[in-house]
Design a protein around this motif. Structure first.
Motif, PDB file in Angstrom:
ATOM      1  N   UNK A 110       0.843  -1.195   0.000  1.00 48.44           N
ATOM      2  CA  UNK A 110       0.000   0.000   0.000  1.00 48.44           C
ATOM      3  C   UNK A 110       0.881   1.249   0.000  1.00 48.44           C
ATOM      4  N   UNK A 111       0.277   2.368  -0.345  1.00 47.63           N
ATOM      5  CA  UNK A 111       1.015   3.636  -0.311  1.00 47.63           C
ATOM      6  C   UNK A 111       1.439   3.954   1.118  1.00 47.63           C
ATOM      7  N   UNK A 112       0.563   3.674   2.081  1.00 53.02           N
ATOM      8  CA  UNK A 112       0.915   3.926   3.482  1.00 53.02           C
ATOM      9  C   UNK A 112       2.130   3.095   3.885  1.00 53.02           C
ATOM     10  N   UNK A 113       2.161   1.841   3.496  1.00 53.14           N
ATOM     11  CA  UNK A 113       3.309   0.990   3.816  1.00 53.14           C
ATOM     12  C   UNK A 113       4.573   1.521   3.141  1.00 53.14           C
ATOM     13  N   UNK A 114       4.455   1.966   1.908  1.00 52.86           N
ATOM     14  CA  UNK A 114       5.600   2.537   1.199  1.00 52.86           C
ATOM     15  C   UNK A 114       6.137   3.752   1.960  1.00 52.86           C
ATOM     16  N   UNK A 115       5.243   4.638   2.391  1.00 55.29           N
ATOM     17  CA  UNK A 115       5.658   5.829   3.129  1.00 55.29           C
ATOM     18  C   UNK A 115       6.373   5.424   4.422  1.00 55.29           C
ATOM     19  N   UNK A 116       5.772   4.498   5.164  1.00 60.57           N
ATOM     20  CA  UNK A 116       6.364   4.059   6.431  1.00 60.57           C
ATOM     21  C   UNK A 116       7.740   3.441   6.215  1.00 60.57           C
ATOM     22  N   UNK A 117       7.868   2.528   5.267  1.00 62.98           N
ATOM     23  CA  UNK A 117       9.149   1.862   5.024  1.00 62.98           C
ATOM     24  C   UNK A 117      10.211   2.839   4.538  1.00 62.98           C
ATOM     25  N   UNK A 118       9.816   3.729   3.639  1.00 68.78           N
ATOM     26  CA  UNK A 118      10.770   4.690   3.085  1.00 68.78           C
ATOM     27  C   UNK A 118      11.291   5.626   4.166  1.00 68.78           C
ATOM     28  N   UNK A 119      10.411   6.108   5.021  1.00 68.77           N
ATOM     29  CA  UNK A 119      10.847   7.007   6.088  1.00 68.77           C
ATOM     30  C   UNK A 119      11.649   6.272   7.157  1.00 68.77           C
ATOM     31  N   UNK A 120      11.293   5.036   7.451  1.00 69.09           N
ATOM     32  CA  UNK A 120      12.087   4.236   8.396  1.00 69.09           C
ATOM     33  C   UNK A 120      13.515   4.085   7.875  1.00 69.09           C
ATOM     34  N   UNK A 121      13.649   3.751   6.619  1.00 70.26           N
ATOM     35  CA  UNK A 121      14.980   3.544   6.037  1.00 70.26           C
ATOM     36  C   UNK A 121      15.764   4.844   5.885  1.00 70.26           C
ATOM     37  N   UNK A 122      15.074   5.907   5.467  1.00 72.92           N
ATOM     38  CA  UNK A 122      15.764   7.156   5.161  1.00 72.92           C
ATOM     39  C   UNK A 122      16.059   8.047   6.346  1.00 72.92           C
ATOM     40  N   UNK A 123      15.263   7.913   7.416  1.00 75.76           N
ATOM     41  CA  UNK A 123      15.421   8.823   8.553  1.00 75.76           C
ATOM     42  C   UNK A 123      15.772   8.134   9.865  1.00 75.76           C
ATOM     43  N   UNK A 124      15.639   6.818   9.923  1.00 78.80           N
ATOM     44  CA  UNK A 124      15.893   6.085  11.169  1.00 78.80           C
ATOM     45  C   UNK A 124      15.237   6.795  12.360  1.00 78.80           C
ATOM     46  N   UNK A 125      13.913   7.007  12.273  1.00 80.87           N
ATOM     47  CA  UNK A 125      13.248   7.823  13.287  1.00 80.87           C
ATOM     48  C   UNK A 125      13.189   7.172  14.662  1.00 80.87           C
ATOM     49  N   UNK A 126      13.166   8.038  15.670  1.00 80.14           N
ATOM     50  CA  UNK A 126      12.907   7.594  17.041  1.00 80.14           C
ATOM     51  C   UNK A 126      11.425   7.261  17.186  1.00 80.14           C
ATOM     52  N   UNK A 127      10.612   7.955  16.394  1.00 77.39           N
ATOM     53  CA  UNK A 127       9.162   7.741  16.446  1.00 77.39           C
ATOM     54  C   UNK A 127       8.586   8.146  15.099  1.00 77.39           C
ATOM     55  N   UNK A 128       7.621   7.359  14.606  1.00 79.37           N
ATOM     56  CA  UNK A 128       6.997   7.628  13.311  1.00 79.37           C
ATOM     57  C   UNK A 128       5.532   7.252  13.366  1.00 79.37           C
ATOM     58  N   UNK A 129       4.695   8.148  12.850  1.00 79.50           N
ATOM     59  CA  UNK A 129       3.274   7.868  12.709  1.00 79.50           C
ATOM     60  C   UNK A 129       2.849   8.328  11.315  1.00 79.50           C
ATOM     61  N   UNK A 130       2.262   7.410  10.562  1.00 77.47           N
ATOM     62  CA  UNK A 130       1.720   7.734   9.244  1.00 77.47           C
ATOM     63  C   UNK A 130       0.243   7.378   9.295  1.00 77.47           C
TER      64      UNK A 130
END
Length: 102
Positions: free
Chosen positions: A2-22
């Motif tokens: 899904x687009x939501x999954x793409x956004x989540x995975x891309x931001x996890x990989x690119x930003x290594x966030x401490x916290x993420x909500x999409x």
């Protein structure tokens, strides 16, 4: 994927966030179908943002998500924080913006 999954995975990989909500907020928009993936609220907390101005943070996220933005995502509400900023706001999610057409 899904687009939501793409956004989540891309931001996890690119930003290594401490916290993420999409959050898919497409349902808040009258023009969207019930299964639409066109409007998202993204809250991301990352040390990558340390020392960056808000516009630089948003440009970074937009660059990572360029593919999604070209393929159906109509709107991204971006909320980008450093860990210190996130703690200072009490780790509270920002309110969603209501669509003018809703």
């Amino acid at each position: 994927m899904s687009i939501q999954q793409f956004i989540e995975q891309t931001l996890q990989q690119g930003l290594k966030p401490d916290w993420l909500s999409v959050t898919n907020e497409s349902y808040l928009h009258r023009s969207s179908s019930p299964d639409a993936e066109s409007h998202f609220k993204v809250v991301v907390v990352s040390t990558v943002f340390d020392g960056e101005r808000l516009i630089a943070r948003h440009r970074r996220v937009n660059a990572l998500l360029a593919q999604a933005l070209q393929n159906g995502v109509h709107a991204l509400a971006l909320h980008t924080y450093t860990p210190t900023e996130w703690l200072a706001r009490g780790e509270q999610l920002p309110e969603s913006t209501q669509c003018a057409g809703h």
